[in-house]
Design a protein around this motif. Structure first.
Motif, PDB file in Angstrom:
ATOM      1  N   LEU A  94       0.917  -1.302   0.123  1.00  0.00           N
ATOM      2  CA  LEU A  94       0.208   0.201  -0.053  1.00  0.00           C
ATOM      3  C   LEU A  94       0.935   1.007   0.124  1.00  0.00           C
ATOM      4  CD1 LEU A  94      -3.111  -0.812   2.260  1.00  0.00           C
ATOM      5  CD2 LEU A  94      -2.883  -0.911  -0.257  1.00  0.00           C
ATOM      6  N   GLN A  95       2.024   1.130   0.587  1.00  0.00           N
ATOM      7  CA  GLN A  95       2.732   2.381   0.508  1.00  0.00           C
ATOM      8  C   GLN A  95       3.266   2.548  -1.044  1.00  0.00           C
ATOM      9  OE1 GLN A  95       3.441   4.524   2.697  1.00  0.00           O
ATOM     10  NE2 GLN A  95       2.633   3.459   4.474  1.00  0.00           N
ATOM     11  N   LYS A  96       3.647   1.299  -1.525  1.00  0.00           N
ATOM     12  CA  LYS A  96       3.979   1.620  -2.950  1.00  0.00           C
ATOM     13  C   LYS A  96       2.969   2.287  -3.710  1.00  0.00           C
ATOM     14  CE  LYS A  96       7.620  -2.126  -3.217  1.00  0.00           C
ATOM     15  NZ  LYS A  96       7.737  -3.196  -3.724  1.00  0.00           N
ATOM     16  N   PHE A  97       1.592   2.013  -3.468  1.00  0.00           N
ATOM     17  CA  PHE A  97       0.524   2.303  -4.027  1.00  0.00           C
ATOM     18  C   PHE A  97       0.382   3.907  -4.060  1.00  0.00           C
ATOM     19  CE2 PHE A  97      -4.045   3.605  -4.837  1.00  0.00           C
ATOM     20  CZ  PHE A  97      -4.427   2.662  -5.790  1.00  0.00           C
ATOM     21  N   LEU A  98       0.506   4.223  -2.835  1.00  0.00           N
ATOM     22  CA  LEU A  98       0.575   5.803  -2.520  1.00  0.00           C
ATOM     23  C   LEU A  98       1.628   6.515  -3.449  1.00  0.00           C
ATOM     24  CD1 LEU A  98      -0.311   5.960   1.331  1.00  0.00           C
ATOM     25  CD2 LEU A  98      -1.552   7.143  -0.678  1.00  0.00           C
ATOM     26  N   GLU A  99       2.986   5.881  -3.315  1.00  0.00           N
ATOM     27  CA  GLU A  99       3.933   6.662  -3.873  1.00  0.00           C
ATOM     28  C   GLU A  99       3.701   6.735  -5.506  1.00  0.00           C
ATOM     29  OE1 GLU A  99       7.484   4.400  -2.886  1.00  0.00           O
ATOM     30  OE2 GLU A  99       7.239   4.706  -0.652  1.00  0.00           O
ATOM     31  N   ARG A 100       3.225   5.709  -6.117  1.00  0.00           N
ATOM     32  CA  ARG A 100       2.832   5.711  -7.508  1.00  0.00           C
ATOM     33  C   ARG A 100       1.652   6.604  -7.964  1.00  0.00           C
ATOM     34  NH1 ARG A 100       3.114   0.095  -7.314  1.00  0.00           N
ATOM     35  NH2 ARG A 100       0.620   0.095  -7.988  1.00  0.00           N
ATOM     36  N   ARG A 101       0.635   6.338  -7.211  1.00  0.00           N
ATOM     37  CA  ARG A 101      -0.791   6.859  -7.679  1.00  0.00           C
ATOM     38  C   ARG A 101      -1.139   8.069  -6.515  1.00  0.00           C
ATOM     39  NH1 ARG A 101      -3.660   1.344  -9.249  1.00  0.00           N
ATOM     40  NH2 ARG A 101      -2.395   1.009 -11.046  1.00  0.00           N
ATOM     41  N   GLY A 102      -0.700   8.288  -5.447  1.00  0.00           N
ATOM     42  CA  GLY A 102      -1.000   9.198  -4.543  1.00  0.00           C
ATOM     43  C   GLY A 102      -2.634   8.841  -3.857  1.00  0.00           C
ATOM     44  N   GLU A 103      -2.990   9.773  -3.278  1.00  0.00           N
ATOM     45  CA  GLU A 103      -4.299   9.385  -2.475  1.00  0.00           C
ATOM     46  C   GLU A 103      -5.380   9.369  -3.491  1.00  0.00           C
ATOM     47  OE1 GLU A 103      -3.964  11.380   1.888  1.00  0.00           O
ATOM     48  OE2 GLU A 103      -3.788  12.912   0.137  1.00  0.00           O
ATOM     49  N   GLY A 104      -6.421   8.707  -3.047  1.00  0.00           N
ATOM     50  CA  GLY A 104      -7.583   8.299  -4.088  1.00  0.00           C
ATOM     51  C   GLY A 104      -8.011   7.133  -3.993  1.00  0.00           C
ATOM     52  N   LEU A 105      -9.143   6.676  -5.126  1.00  0.00           N
ATOM     53  CA  LEU A 105      -9.557   5.440  -5.087  1.00  0.00           C
ATOM     54  C   LEU A 105      -8.708   4.221  -5.027  1.00  0.00           C
ATOM     55  CD1 LEU A 105     -12.273   3.991  -5.639  1.00  0.00           C
ATOM     56  CD2 LEU A 105     -11.756   4.004  -8.089  1.00  0.00           C
ATOM     57  N   HIS A 106      -8.855   3.516  -4.149  1.00  0.00           N
ATOM     58  CA  HIS A 106      -8.052   2.349  -4.023  1.00  0.00           C
ATOM     59  C   HIS A 106      -8.842   1.160  -4.656  1.00  0.00           C
ATOM     60  CE1 HIS A 106      -6.220  -1.322  -2.062  1.00  0.00           C
ATOM     61  NE2 HIS A 106      -5.137  -0.677  -2.659  1.00  0.00           N
ATOM     62  N   HIS A 107     -10.167   0.776  -4.030  1.00  0.00           N
ATOM     63  CA  HIS A 107     -10.767  -0.421  -4.596  1.00  0.00           C
ATOM     64  C   HIS A 107     -12.399   0.045  -4.402  1.00  0.00           C
ATOM     65  CE1 HIS A 107     -10.430  -1.791  -0.223  1.00  0.00           C
ATOM     66  NE2 HIS A 107     -11.451  -2.229  -0.547  1.00  0.00           N
ATOM     67  N   LEU A 108     -13.044  -0.895  -5.093  1.00  0.00           N
ATOM     68  CA  LEU A 108     -14.496  -1.032  -5.029  1.00  0.00           C
ATOM     69  C   LEU A 108     -15.054  -2.261  -4.308  1.00  0.00           C
ATOM     70  CD1 LEU A 108     -17.444  -0.121  -5.658  1.00  0.00           C
ATOM     71  CD2 LEU A 108     -16.977  -0.974  -8.105  1.00  0.00           C
TER      72      LEU A 108
END
Length: 134
Positions: free
Chosen positions: A68-82
């Motif tokens: 999840l830290q990598k996700f934040l670094e790559r995409r920033g804050e926002g939609l993660h999943h539905l």
């Protein structure tokens, strides 16, 4: 298969900062703020639509949660999943496997509100999809 949209998950760097908007500006008061050690996250559940309504789920990853830290670094804050609620997660998983769906979990995992599996975004038109049995 799916019964309803259970929640829309938004990944945030800081839960308290995010609540300044959702709680203080929009007036959506969290029903619960919860640590989920198995997932290494803190989650705030923001209810919409009454007892059977959907929720917004704010997710703050712990520093130890590398994915999840990598996700934040790559995409920033926002939609993660539905997340879609299902009645039988084991049956849903088997059905998806039988149909050749790209599931990320070979067996249901313990989630904040029950048991869940995730499907790969490459197979779901770019959206990380969670199926949840409460």
């Amino acid at each position: 298969m799916p019964r309803r949209i259970d929640h829309v998950a938004i990944i945030v760097r800081n839960l308290e900062d995010a609540l300044t908007f959702y709680r203080d500006t929009l007036g959506i008061v969290p029903t619960e703020i919860k640590e989920v050690p198995t997932e290494q996250v803190r989650i705030a559940f923001l209810p919409l639509g009454g007892p059977a309504g959907s929720q917004i789920e704010l997710i703050e990853p712990a520093p130890a949660n590398a994915s999840l830290q990598k996700f934040l670094e790559r995409r920033g804050e926002g939609l993660h999943h539905l997340c879609l609620e299902v009645e039988d997660i084991d049956g849903a998983l088997q059905d998806l496997k039988d149909k050749g769906a790209a599931v990320l979990d070979q067996q249901p995992r313990v989630a904040a509100e029950g048991r869940a599996i995730f499907l790969h975004p490459k197979a779901t038109n770019g959206v990380l999809l969670e199926l949840l049995q409460k």
